[in-house]
Design a protein around this motif. Sequence first.
Motif, mmCIF file in Angstrom:
data_model
loop_
_atom_site.group_PDB
_atom_site.id
_atom_site.type_symbol
_atom_site.label_atom_id
_atom_site.label_comp_id
_atom_site.label_asym_id
_atom_site.label_seq_id
_atom_site.Cartn_x
_atom_site.Cartn_y
_atom_site.Cartn_z
ATOM 1 N N VAL A 122 0.831 -1.207 0.000
ATOM 2 C CA VAL A 122 0.000 0.000 0.000
ATOM 3 C C VAL A 122 0.867 1.259 0.000
ATOM 4 N N PRO A 123 0.326 2.357 -0.572
ATOM 5 C CA PRO A 123 1.051 3.637 -0.499
ATOM 6 C C PRO A 123 0.928 4.240 0.892
ATOM 7 N N VAL A 124 1.912 4.990 1.276
ATOM 8 C CA VAL A 124 1.937 5.634 2.595
ATOM 9 C C VAL A 124 2.199 7.121 2.395
ATOM 10 N N VAL A 125 1.389 7.940 3.021
ATOM 11 C CA VAL A 125 1.661 9.376 3.022
ATOM 12 C C VAL A 125 2.382 9.699 4.318
ATOM 13 N N ARG A 126 3.587 10.181 4.201
ATOM 14 C CA ARG A 126 4.345 10.537 5.407
ATOM 15 C C ARG A 126 4.034 11.993 5.752
ATOM 16 N N ALA A 127 3.811 12.269 7.036
ATOM 17 C CA ALA A 127 3.380 13.608 7.448
ATOM 18 C C ALA A 127 4.053 13.990 8.748
ATOM 19 N N GLU A 128 4.104 15.267 9.000
ATOM 20 C CA GLU A 128 4.480 15.717 10.337
ATOM 21 C C GLU A 128 3.394 16.674 10.799
ATOM 22 N N PHE A 129 3.192 16.778 12.103
ATOM 23 C CA PHE A 129 2.106 17.595 12.620
ATOM 24 C C PHE A 129 2.539 19.042 12.779
ATOM 25 N N GLU A 130 1.616 19.915 12.437
ATOM 26 C CA GLU A 130 1.818 21.354 12.567
ATOM 27 C C GLU A 130 0.931 21.810 13.717
ATOM 28 N N LEU A 131 1.509 22.301 14.816
ATOM 29 C CA LEU A 131 0.722 22.685 15.999
ATOM 30 C C LEU A 131 -0.063 23.957 15.744
ATOM 31 N N VAL A 132 -1.376 23.908 16.052
ATOM 32 C CA VAL A 132 -2.233 25.099 15.954
ATOM 33 C C VAL A 132 -3.080 25.147 17.223
ATOM 34 N N SER A 133 -3.705 26.286 17.512
ATOM 35 C CA SER A 133 -4.590 26.342 18.685
ATOM 36 C C SER A 133 -6.054 26.282 18.254
ATOM 37 N N GLU A 134 -6.367 26.650 17.037
ATOM 38 C CA GLU A 134 -7.743 26.570 16.516
ATOM 39 C C GLU A 134 -7.707 26.000 15.113
ATOM 40 N N PHE A 135 -8.747 25.171 14.776
ATOM 41 C CA PHE A 135 -8.896 24.708 13.393
ATOM 42 C C PHE A 135 -9.870 25.628 12.678
ATOM 43 N N GLU A 136 -9.707 25.775 11.395
ATOM 44 C CA GLU A 136 -10.721 26.405 10.564
ATOM 45 C C GLU A 136 -11.962 25.507 10.661
ATOM 46 N N SER A 137 -13.179 26.082 10.772
ATOM 47 C CA SER A 137 -14.348 25.240 11.057
ATOM 48 C C SER A 137 -14.676 24.348 9.854
ATOM 49 N N SER A 138 -15.160 23.136 10.165
ATOM 50 C CA SER A 138 -15.527 22.178 9.117
ATOM 51 C C SER A 138 -16.993 21.806 9.293
ATOM 52 N N GLN A 139 -17.585 21.153 8.318
ATOM 53 C CA GLN A 139 -19.000 20.786 8.379
ATOM 54 C C GLN A 139 -19.272 19.851 9.557
ATOM 55 N N ARG A 140 -18.372 18.919 9.825
ATOM 56 C CA ARG A 140 -18.580 17.937 10.899
ATOM 57 C C ARG A 140 -18.180 18.472 12.273
ATOM 58 N N GLY A 141 -17.162 19.287 12.306
ATOM 59 C CA GLY A 141 -16.660 19.740 13.594
ATOM 60 C C GLY A 141 -16.180 18.564 14.424
ATOM 61 N N ALA A 142 -16.562 18.517 15.710
ATOM 62 C CA ALA A 142 -16.078 17.459 16.605
ATOM 63 C C ALA A 142 -17.036 16.277 16.657
ATOM 64 N N GLY A 143 -18.102 16.290 15.858
ATOM 65 C CA GLY A 143 -19.091 15.199 15.913
ATOM 66 C C GLY A 143 -18.516 13.912 15.346
ATOM 67 N N GLY A 144 -18.702 12.818 16.066
ATOM 68 C CA GLY A 144 -18.199 11.525 15.584
ATOM 69 C C GLY A 144 -18.901 10.404 16.316
ATOM 70 N N PHE A 145 -18.447 9.202 16.136
ATOM 71 C CA PHE A 145 -18.953 8.020 16.840
ATOM 72 C C PHE A 145 -20.479 7.912 16.757
ATOM 73 N N GLY A 146 -21.019 8.023 15.551
ATOM 74 C CA GLY A 146 -22.459 7.851 15.364
ATOM 75 C C GLY A 146 -23.215 9.151 15.302
ATOM 76 N N HIS A 147 -22.509 10.244 15.299
ATOM 77 C CA HIS A 147 -23.107 11.584 15.290
ATOM 78 C C HIS A 147 -24.129 11.764 14.153
ATOM 79 N N THR A 148 -23.872 11.135 12.996
ATOM 80 C CA THR A 148 -24.786 11.345 11.862
ATOM 81 C C THR A 148 -25.944 10.357 11.892
ATOM 82 N N GLY A 149 -26.080 9.543 12.941
ATOM 83 C CA GLY A 149 -27.206 8.619 13.052
ATOM 84 C C GLY A 149 -26.886 7.275 12.468
ATOM 85 N N ARG A 150 -27.865 6.363 12.552
ATOM 86 C CA ARG A 150 -27.613 4.978 12.140
ATOM 87 C C ARG A 150 -27.787 4.759 10.657
ATOM 88 N N HIS A 151 -28.629 5.559 10.018
ATOM 89 C CA HIS A 151 -28.957 5.249 8.618
ATOM 90 C C HIS A 151 -28.423 6.323 7.698
#
Length: 151
Positions: A122-151
């Motif tokens: 498999v291909p691998v993307v190698r990355a390093e982390f860039e420290l920030v204090s705020e993210f630009e807002s995204s549609q999902r934000g912090a919602g996860g683990f079933g946030h969008t419902g079951r169906h």
Amino acid sequence: MTRIQLKILDPRLGRELPLPAHATDGSAGMDLRALLDAPLDLAPGQTTLLRTGLAIYIADPGLAAVILPRSGLGHKHGIVLGNLVGLIDSDYQGELMVSCWNRGQTAFVINPGERIAQLVIVPVVRAEFELVSEFESSQRGAGGFGHTGRH
Ligand SMILES: O=c1ccn([C@H]2C[C@H](O)[C@@H](COP(=O)(O)OP(=O)(O)OP(=O)(O)O)O2)c(=O)[nH]1
Ligand SMILES: [Mg+2]
């Protein structure tokens, strides 16, 4: 076709047992064999580390290999991987080992030379982390683990 160096560590490979290769033009995986000296009885719940008789050196940090279960063995016989997925680093030069777990209810006999798992490059993307204090807002934000419902 990408070329990856392979060393044979067990003389049965390449003679009585074929080297790993794509079985069809479209196969993603290459089957790995259990280089056992005698049949091995894997009891329910038991895990064993199997030799594959070969080493690969991927060398390119932009690639890796993963070891995955074979679907027939996993679904029908409960033979999967003790580590769920094996990750092979591009700088690993040791023998490829397969952690084999019988998660089923009945014992399973692994025969010498049996195809027990499969290797996918498999291909691998190698990355390093860039420290920030705020993210630009995204549609999902912090919602996860079933946030969008079951169906
Ligand atoms: O199913 C596997 C998983 C790993 N390996 C080898 C190749 C891999 O590059 C190396 C290390 O694997 P990993 O990083 O997953 O294991 P670790 O427990 O973090 O060991 P290490 O401290 O050596 O990185 O072990 C295998 O042969 N089979
Ligand atoms: Mg590691």
